[in-house]
Design an enzyme around this catalytic site. Structure first.
Site, mmCIF file in Angstrom:
data_model
loop_
_atom_site.group_PDB
_atom_site.id
_atom_site.type_symbol
_atom_site.label_atom_id
_atom_site.label_comp_id
_atom_site.label_asym_id
_atom_site.label_seq_id
_atom_site.Cartn_x
_atom_site.Cartn_y
_atom_site.Cartn_z
ATOM 1 N N ASP A 263 0.772 -1.141 0.083
ATOM 2 C CA ASP A 263 -0.043 -0.211 -0.094
ATOM 3 C C ASP A 263 0.742 1.217 0.092
ATOM 4 O O ASP A 263 2.232 1.187 0.109
ATOM 5 C CB ASP A 263 -0.960 -0.072 1.067
ATOM 6 C CG ASP A 263 -2.217 0.823 1.128
ATOM 7 O OD1 ASP A 263 -3.254 0.570 1.761
ATOM 8 O OD2 ASP A 263 -2.076 1.729 0.087
HETATM 9 C C1 GLC Z 1 -4.381 4.211 -0.302
HETATM 10 C C2 GLC Z 1 -5.282 3.291 0.100
HETATM 11 C C3 GLC Z 1 -5.301 2.149 -0.820
HETATM 12 C C4 GLC Z 1 -5.084 2.535 -2.333
HETATM 13 C C5 GLC Z 1 -3.451 3.147 -2.415
HETATM 14 C C6 GLC Z 1 -3.098 3.797 -3.712
HETATM 15 O O1 GLC Z 1 -3.726 4.856 0.907
HETATM 16 O O2 GLC Z 1 -4.828 2.528 1.337
HETATM 17 O O3 GLC Z 1 -6.467 1.328 -0.800
HETATM 18 O O4 GLC Z 1 -5.047 1.507 -3.370
HETATM 19 O O5 GLC Z 1 -3.212 4.243 -1.405
HETATM 20 O O6 GLC Z 1 -4.006 4.831 -3.995
#
Ligand code: GLC
Length: 742
Positions: A263
């Protein structure tokens, strides 16, 4: 490209080029203007050389944009390995569907799969290769803002939805169909303690395996190409560094051979977690855990080469990660066509594809839950009574929720606009009445985005007073008041944890003032999580939970209000009486002093002294404009051998005066196990449409496999003994039977 050619390509890469494939950067790093890259690169601490070698792009979408970036990237590239474009297309792209917690309430994986096929077509035409979806974190604490993104609190339902969404997105990737999906957040992010965002997750391996992991596994079993690590710890080790979770479970036990991505910035966060002293150690931990792509930090780009040179990571380990990424790019056909589906013309076709809006409308109607309908005030008869539509959501386009970031809500119709198409001027008026929030400061530094036209305190006071006055006059004129209230879009979603789940005081006050006019009130709720409605519900004669309903939300809710659609939504996450009950879930253990049956004196039982144990609206609950009755629950046998199964039959009768759909739900209970077992477990469900007076026989099959659980010695098995079978139209009002597993 043939695999041996792909292997030759891998072998031809320098170590830096290999590491480049493991880096994902956001769109600002791919500006045509080299000077514009310096800022982001400097801020992140990544060398310009590694920027040019990075292998995938975060949250850039659009046919022209992706083609332009791909083109200029490949021009400079020695190895000519195309970029992967990945973005958050969670529940819709240009056509936005209900938030997944609303989709869950449709109990309709088939329609969800169809809808995700349409979402996939739109995103593919815009040059997207991978979506960071489905999000299937199990959610049982409404304080957590990301309940919005999950289908709900049950492992079986979430697993059905995981499969439907993956299949909908991916279709047949090898035939150049669909886009790759990335299941998230692995694992158990929804169990953040106290519902506080990014907080610790800590539970037994038994609960993790039995309740939180199944939906991710369902996505993997459905062929999901990628998995995203979650921010949280699991048993004290952050998922991004958790070798047991990523390697032992995901890769070895489940056989997942796809790509693991972190993430956002999660590798660097290992330092804050306190498991890594610096970015070098964080990179080592993530690589050893099996993480392939580093999203938006400089860890892999700056630390992997030194780690290889110091012999702490083998280049073989790097090769394995790069190979998985090259295989995905190859599967998507990017070597033959780096632009894949990107086509401005196809975009225009898909964005205006009427079937997409028809799908969204149907799924949105099915997602809405009728929580209350006193004296059958709904449905309303058009142009029969004078209707006042009041509230901050009466004429608002902000109906798509926080994670539809690539959609353009200016295209949405408002409830007011749709209602005005249905009612004539003599029977319809609208007034705002109040703002969604009087003070945007709790929304933090994003709140200013919603501040609207600048106004002084004095001007604001005057405006609110005038709006309030107009609303009261409009309501006074009406026979029926439809009040559209709810959460601000930034109050739900990521970083939207809250401890107070009631309507804002000024909204509650408006409701009570409206009630004092002595007219029936229909409350429409626009929100992204279960709310605490204990003080709100008494003032409403009818309540429609419409969630953040998406592009077709206004049309769908008007179809429900005026009876063109009969509400069939059933909650997949219970609504608590109060925040103090959280986490709250139906699939609970009985405890040694269950309130219902304990023989202890009334005090010494598992209860609160100031609140019921029960949700205000339970899992599986929802009303319709028709009524139905279940009867005649029968089991094909009351003694089931392990190698056989039981057929469960039940009769449903539509005792109402309109056709409608019910969700017949099958639960079981294992009364005695080597570990304590839940008092109720959803095992299957089906949607049943009936005409007035019609009777239908519904059947389910219970197999021995459905009765398996993690026993005392952690084997996944069933155990002989007495089982309960419960069939209902929600999880509380159920018919009961029993059988013996021998
Ligand atoms: C965010 C979220 C995740 C998302 C990622 C990319 O912080 O936790 O669900 O896909 O970043 O945007």
């Amino acid at each position: 490209m043939q695999e041996e050619k792909l292997k030759e390509l891998l072998d031809s890469l320098t170590l830096k080029e290999k590491i480049g494939q493991l880096i994902q950067l956001s769109g600002d790093f791919y500006s045509e203007d080299e000077a514009l890259k310096v800022g982001p690169a400097g801020k992140l601490g990544i060398s310009p050389e590694m920027v040019d070698l990075s292998g995938s792009v975060l949250n850039v979408i659009g046919a022209e944009k992706t083609k332009q970036i791909q083109e200029s990237y490949l021009k400079k590239s020695r190895h000519k390995i195309p970029l992967l474009f990945m973005a958050d297309i969670i529940y819709g792209y240009k056509t936005v569907y209900p938030i997944p917690l609303g989709m869950g309430a449709a109990w309709d994986p088939g329609l969800v799969k169809e809808s995700y096929e349409a979402i996939s077509d739109e995103a593919k035409a815009s040059g997207l290769h991978v979506t960071f979806s489905p999000m299937v974190d199990l959610v049982r604490d409404a304080r957590w803002g990301r309940c919005l993104e999950s289908p709900g609190e049950d492992p079986v339902l979430n697993s059905r939805y995981a499969k439907a969404m993956v299949e909908g997105f991916q279709k047949n990737l090898s035939e150049n169909e669909g886009i790759a999906s990335c299941v998230k957040h692995f694992a158990a992010y929804g169990a953040a303690e106290a519902g506080r965002e990014y907080n610790t997750v800590d539970m037994s391996e038994r609960r993790l395996r039995e309740e939180y992991l199944p939906s991710y596994k369902a996505a993997v079993d459905a062929g999901c190409e990628m998995v995203m690590t979650s921010f949280n710890t699991v048993d004290g080790i952050p998922a991004t560094a958790n070798q047991w979770l990523m390697d032992d479970v995901l890769r070895k036990e489940w056989g997942f051979d796809g790509v693991i991505i972190t993430d956002y910035a999660a590798i660097a966060e290992l330092i804050a977690h306190g498991v890594a002293a610096d970015e070098k150690e964080a990179s080592l931990l993530a690589m050893n855990a099996g993480v392939d792509i580093d999203m938006k930090t400089a860890c892999y780009s700056e630390q992997l080469q030194p780690l290889v040179e110091e012999g702490k990571i083998s280049e073989k380990k790097i090769d394995e990660a790069v190979w998985r990424i090259l295989k995905l790019k190859n599967k998507l056909g990017l070597f033959e066509n780096p632009f894949r589906g990107a086509s401005p013309q196809k975009e225009a076709e898909e964005f205006s594809n009427p079937t997409h809006h028809a799908l969204a409308r149907k799924l949105t109607e099915e997602s809405m839950v009728l929580l209350k309908n006193e004296d059958k005030i709904l449905p309303l008869v058009p142009n029969d009574k004078k209707v006042a539509l009041i509230g901050p959501y009466a004429d608002s386009k902000s109906l798509i929720g926080l994670w539809a970031v690539h959609a353009d809500e200016s295209n949405n119709k408002t409830i007011q606009e749709v209602m005005a198409e249905t009612l004539d001027k003599e029977h319809f008026r609208c007034a705002k009445g109040c703002d969604i929030l009087e003070d945007l400061s709790p929304l933090g530094d994003f709140g200013f985005l919603f501040a609207g036209a600048p106004e002084s305190d004095e001007e604001k006071r005057a405006r609110l007073a005038a709006e309030h006055q107009e609303a009261m006059e409009t309501a006074d004129w009406a026979d029926v008041i439809v009040l559209a209230l709810g959460e601000h879009v930034l109050q739900s979603g990521e970083a939207g944890s809250r401890t107070n789940l009631r309507l804002p005081e000024h909204q509650q006050k408006l409701l009570e003032e409206m009630k004092s006019l002595g007219k029936p009130i229909v409350l429409l709720l626009v929100n992204g999580r279960p709310l605490v409605l204990s003080e709100t519900e008494p003032f409403a004669d009818a309540i429609v939970e419409m969630w953040f309903p998406g592009s077709e939300g206004a049309a769908a809710v008007c179809n429900i209000l005026f009876g063109k659609a009969n509400p069939s939504g059933r909650l997949t996450m219970g609504f608590p009486e109060t925040e103090g009950q959280l986490p709250l879930y139906y699939r609970a253990l009985n405890t040694g002093r269950p309130l219902a049956t304990s023989t202890h004196s009334s005090r010494f039982m598992s209860r609160y002294t100031d609140c019921s144990n029960d949700p205000k609206y339970p899992f599986g609950y929802g009303l319709s404009y028709h009524t139905s009755v279940l009867s005649n629950l029968k089991l094909s046998t009351d003694r089931m051998k392990k190698d056989s199964c039981i057929t469960v039959t039940v009769t449903i009768e539509n005792t109402g005066d309109v056709s409608g759909c019910d969700v017949v739900q099958l639960y079981t209970r294992d009364f005695v196990g080597s570990v304590a077992r839940p008092i109720l477990e959803l095992k299957d469900f089906c949607r049943v449409v009936t005409e007035p007076g019609e009777k239908k026989q519904i059947s389910f099959v219970i197999t021995e496999e459905m009765l398996r659980f993690y026993t005392k010695n952690m084997t996944f098995a069933s155990e002989p003994g007495r089982f309960g079978v419960y069939v209902g139209l929600n999880s509380v009002d159920v018919l009961k039977a029993e059988f013996e597993l021998i």
